[in-house]
Design a protein around this motif. Structure first.
Motif, PDB file in Angstrom:
ATOM      1  N   MET A   5       9.400  -6.700  11.163  1.00 35.33           N
ATOM      2  CA  MET A   5       9.343  -6.878   9.560  1.00 35.33           C
ATOM      3  C   MET A   5      10.919  -6.705   8.924  1.00 35.33           C
ATOM      4  O   MET A   5      10.922  -6.088   7.856  1.00 35.33           O
ATOM      5  N   ALA A   6      11.763  -7.322   9.714  1.00 34.76           N
ATOM      6  CA  ALA A   6      12.919  -7.049   9.165  1.00 34.76           C
ATOM      7  C   ALA A   6      13.258  -7.965   7.959  1.00 34.76           C
ATOM      8  O   ALA A   6      14.284  -7.931   7.200  1.00 34.76           O
ATOM      9  N   ASN A   7      12.378  -8.999   7.673  1.00 34.38           N
ATOM     10  CA  ASN A   7      12.490  -9.781   6.635  1.00 34.38           C
ATOM     11  C   ASN A   7      11.884  -9.126   5.201  1.00 34.38           C
ATOM     12  O   ASN A   7      12.019  -9.720   4.380  1.00 34.38           O
ATOM     13  N   ILE A   8      11.575  -8.056   5.157  1.00 34.57           N
ATOM     14  CA  ILE A   8      11.054  -7.239   4.107  1.00 34.57           C
ATOM     15  C   ILE A   8      11.729  -6.186   3.713  1.00 34.57           C
ATOM     16  O   ILE A   8      12.285  -5.326   4.556  1.00 34.57           O
ATOM     17  N   ARG A   9      12.160  -6.120   2.339  1.00 37.18           N
ATOM     18  CA  ARG A   9      12.697  -4.982   1.781  1.00 37.18           C
ATOM     19  C   ARG A   9      11.601  -4.289   0.799  1.00 37.18           C
ATOM     20  O   ARG A   9      10.969  -4.831   0.150  1.00 37.18           O
ATOM     21  N   LEU A  10      11.736  -2.834   1.061  1.00 35.68           N
ATOM     22  CA  LEU A  10      10.739  -2.049   0.300  1.00 35.68           C
ATOM     23  C   LEU A  10      11.361  -1.718  -1.009  1.00 35.68           C
ATOM     24  O   LEU A  10      12.622  -1.081  -0.838  1.00 35.68           O
TER      25      LEU A  10
ATOM     26  N   LEU B 170      11.972  -0.626   7.417  1.00 35.86           N
ATOM     27  CA  LEU B 170      12.431  -1.356   6.416  1.00 35.86           C
ATOM     28  C   LEU B 170      13.597  -1.031   5.743  1.00 35.86           C
ATOM     29  O   LEU B 170      13.776  -0.039   5.454  1.00 35.86           O
ATOM     30  N   PRO B 171      14.546  -2.057   5.135  1.00 41.33           N
ATOM     31  CA  PRO B 171      15.492  -1.464   4.196  1.00 41.33           C
ATOM     32  C   PRO B 171      14.936  -1.228   3.226  1.00 41.33           C
ATOM     33  O   PRO B 171      13.769  -1.758   2.761  1.00 41.33           O
ATOM     34  N   ILE B 172      15.475  -0.282   2.404  1.00 47.36           N
ATOM     35  CA  ILE B 172      14.489   0.414   1.179  1.00 47.36           C
ATOM     36  C   ILE B 172      15.609   0.484  -0.007  1.00 47.36           C
ATOM     37  O   ILE B 172      16.727   0.911   0.309  1.00 47.36           O
TER      38      ILE B 172
ATOM     39  N   PRO C  94       1.381   2.575   1.889  1.00 50.69           N
ATOM     40  CA  PRO C  94       0.652   1.714   2.632  1.00 50.69           C
ATOM     41  C   PRO C  94       1.029   1.961   4.139  1.00 50.69           C
ATOM     42  O   PRO C  94       2.075   2.343   4.522  1.00 50.69           O
ATOM     43  N   HIS C  95      -0.194   1.928   4.990  1.00 49.88           N
ATOM     44  CA  HIS C  95       0.098   2.126   6.470  1.00 49.88           C
ATOM     45  C   HIS C  95       1.153   0.764   6.602  1.00 49.88           C
ATOM     46  O   HIS C  95       0.887  -0.372   6.341  1.00 49.88           O
ATOM     47  N   PRO C  96       2.066   0.859   7.764  1.00 47.87           N
ATOM     48  CA  PRO C  96       2.655  -0.253   8.334  1.00 47.87           C
ATOM     49  C   PRO C  96       1.919  -1.367   8.825  1.00 47.87           C
ATOM     50  O   PRO C  96       2.138  -2.722   8.580  1.00 47.87           O
TER      51      PRO C  96
END
Length: 214
Positions: free
Chosen positions: A1-6, A28-30, A83-85
């Motif tokens: 899920m490297a395409n997602i930033r939290l 994830l990057p945050i 959320p759970h991963p």
């Protein structure tokens, strides 16, 4: 899920933010957007970006900050939910412009916010997504950037505004919600919904923006 930033917005629940960070820091990057100028959030490094605002820009700030980052998806999470991963993966796999775990339907027949139909943590078609846990494509958000800049920082209804703008630009009749594992974190009685006028203010936003997507 490297395409997602939290992206998580903090006001007065720093302990919750720390819980979310500890769960997601290796996934994830945050970005932590701290809207409480009286209580700076510590700078943590290690891929965790912390923005300490000098004033409380309220909730639209979480969408505005999405434009600062290159990831094609942004996961926007309230600071009282985690959320759970597996749920994040489910949201991502839908490959839709925006998806949430909470939404409302019944706008056309309702006369108040309280009359809207709740869709919490279930697969549904909704009129708009309610903040909570939302995954949005940055390319979809880019379409409404000028509108967001023009609207500025409203007191309520950022999620309603974003939902209806996306429906307008993408010609969507409904938006999607999904269900999965969600952990409720401490509320500490500091949520916007503790304001007696909260739901009236949100309904005013619905009334204002529901017309734009037809």
């Amino acid at each position: 899920m490297a395409n997602i930033r939290l992206i998580v917005l903090n006001y007065k629940r720093p302990r919750n933010i720390s819980t979310i960070i500890s769960t997601y820091k290796k996934l994830l990057p945050i970005t932590v957007v701290n809207n409480n100028p009286d209580d700076p959030f510590p700078y943590l490094g290690n891929g965790i970006d912390v923005i300490n605002n000098e004033k409380n820009w309220l909730c639209m700030e979480r969408w505005v900050r999405c434009f600062d980052y290159e990831e094609p998806y942004k996961l926007i999470v309230d600071d009282d939910l985690m959320p759970h991963p597996s749920l994040v993966k489910k949201m991502y796999n839908k490959q839709v412009p925006i998806v949430g775990v909470y939404g409302k339907s019944g706008v056309e027949s309702a006369n108040s916010y309280q009359e809207l139909i709740d869709h919490w943590n279930e697969d549904a078609k909704v009129d708009f997504i309610v903040g909570a846990i939302t995954l949005i494509k940055q390319s979809a958000l880019d379409l409404i950037k000028k509108d967001i800049e023009k609207i500025g920082y409203p007191k309520r209804g950022d999620d309603i505004i974003v939902s209806y703008l996306l429906k307008k630009y993408l010609n969507l009749k409904y938006l999607d919600t999904v269900g999965g594992k969600v952990l409720n974190l401490r509320e500490d009685d500091v949520g916007l919904n503790t304001d007696a006028e909260h739901y009236n203010m949100r309904w005013q936003v619905v009334e204002q923006f529901k017309k734009i997507s037809h």
